[in-house]
Design an enzyme around this catalytic site. Structure first.
Site: not given
Ligand code: SAM
Length: 297
Positions: A96, A149, A166
């Site tokens: 985001d 990631g 995050d």
């Molecule tokens: N603040 C939120 C929380 O505490 O749950 C997190 C928000 S942020 C939108 C989470 C992000 O992690 C998303 O954009 C998602 O696509 C990303 N994400 C999930 N798994 C991932 C991975 N294995 N590698 C990179 N990004 C990842």
């Protein structure tokens, strides 16, 4: 997730969060702005009178327009001001753009690499939650990598002063970001005295996850701990953020040091203060008890 209920003689759609099967929050959905199953997860962005524009992934609230500042300021400024001289920062997840926006406020930051698995989250948040990133994705110091990631950190050979994970919760695509191999690869990507800070769930509701992180950080970081932030839409109590570094002094800076660094940085915040920074590392007794039991397990 979206259910229609009859409210005041009209049918109002509601979003029922599905993070906890037995209990959870729900939002009146005033308008759905975007909904799709991306290559990685279900993404919905909707409007709610109380929290503004809201984004959820796989049925779990990720961020809202009205309270995002709490989480993004705390997950960013506590490690950044504790470090004191972070020039290169790695963000895992954070699609985001809220963390990126806050990291770039630090005048000493020279480069930020952000690794996000799902380009659709970035694209849709730029469109429907523009104030989250507020132009951060276009900053010349930023390099965006669309990749899992864990794969990035396993292959990475660069060194970062602060790494911020995050991520979503430890299910679906986010699961790999709570593993020992991810944490070890992050440690291998840190400069000496570097800090890893991660989203680690609401401790009252996800205490087992905190204990798992505690155990998995052992042997990787000489100093491991947690700190808290009160985020209204991460329901069930304080959100706990995990802390890993080899320098035990970094989370023990006094108020004066942090206040001086905040003063020098010269930007304003809405939740984070030097006092909250220092106090955030004080954990409730039930959490320190859980850490002690995790230790002996
Ligand atoms: N603040 C939120 C929380 O505490 O749950 C997190 C928000 S942020 C939108 C989470 C992000 O992690 C998303 O954009 C998602 O696509 C990303 N994400 C999930 N798994 C991932 C991975 N294995 N590698 C990179 N990004 C990842």
């Amino acid at each position: 997730m979206l259910a229609s209920t009859c409210v005041e003689k009209s049918v109002a759609k509601r979003f029922q969060e599905s993070l906890y099967p037995a209990w959870g929050q729900n939002f009146r959905v005033d308008e759905v702005l975007f909904e799709s199953r991306t290559d990685h997860q279900h993404l919905i962005i909707f409007r709610n009178e109380r929290f503004g524009t809201v984004m959820a992934l796989d049925g779990v609230i990720q961020t809202t327009e009205k309270d995002e500042f709490v989480y993004h300021e705390m997950l960013t400024h506590v490690p950044m001001f504790a470090h004191g001289n972070a020039r290169r920062v790695l963000i895992i997840g954070g699609g985001d753009g809220g963390i990126l926006r806050e990291v770039l406020k630090h005048p000493g930051v020279e480069q930020v690499v952000q690794v996000e698995i799902d380009a659709a989250v970035i694209d849709m948040c730029k469109k429907y939650l523009p104030n989250h990133s507020a132009g951060a994705f276009e900053d010349p110091r930023v390099k965006i990598v669309i990749q899992d990631g864990v794969d990035f950190v396993l292959e990475n050979r660069e060194a970062f002063d602060v790494i911020i994970s995050d991520s979503t919760d430890p299910e679906g695509p986010g699961e790999v970001l709570f593993t020992s191999r991810f944490y070890q690869a992050c440690k291998n990507s840190l400069t000496e005295g570097g800090i890893l800070a991660t989203q680690n769930g609401v401790c009252f509701m996800q205490l087992d996850e905190l204990q798992t992180t505690w155990r998995r950080f052992e042997g990787i970081f000489a100093d491991r701990w947690f700190y808290g932030a009160a985020v209204p839409t991460y329901v069930g109590g304080i959100m706990t953020l995990a802390w890993g570094t080899d320098d035990p002094t970094l989370r023990r800076h006094g108020l004066e040091t942090i206040a001086e660094r905040v003063e020098q940085a010269g930007f304003s915040t809405r939740y984070y203060t030097p006092e909250i920074h220092v106090a955030a590392f004080a954990l409730p007794k039930y959490v320190t008890d859980a850490i002690n039991t995790a230790e002996s397990a």
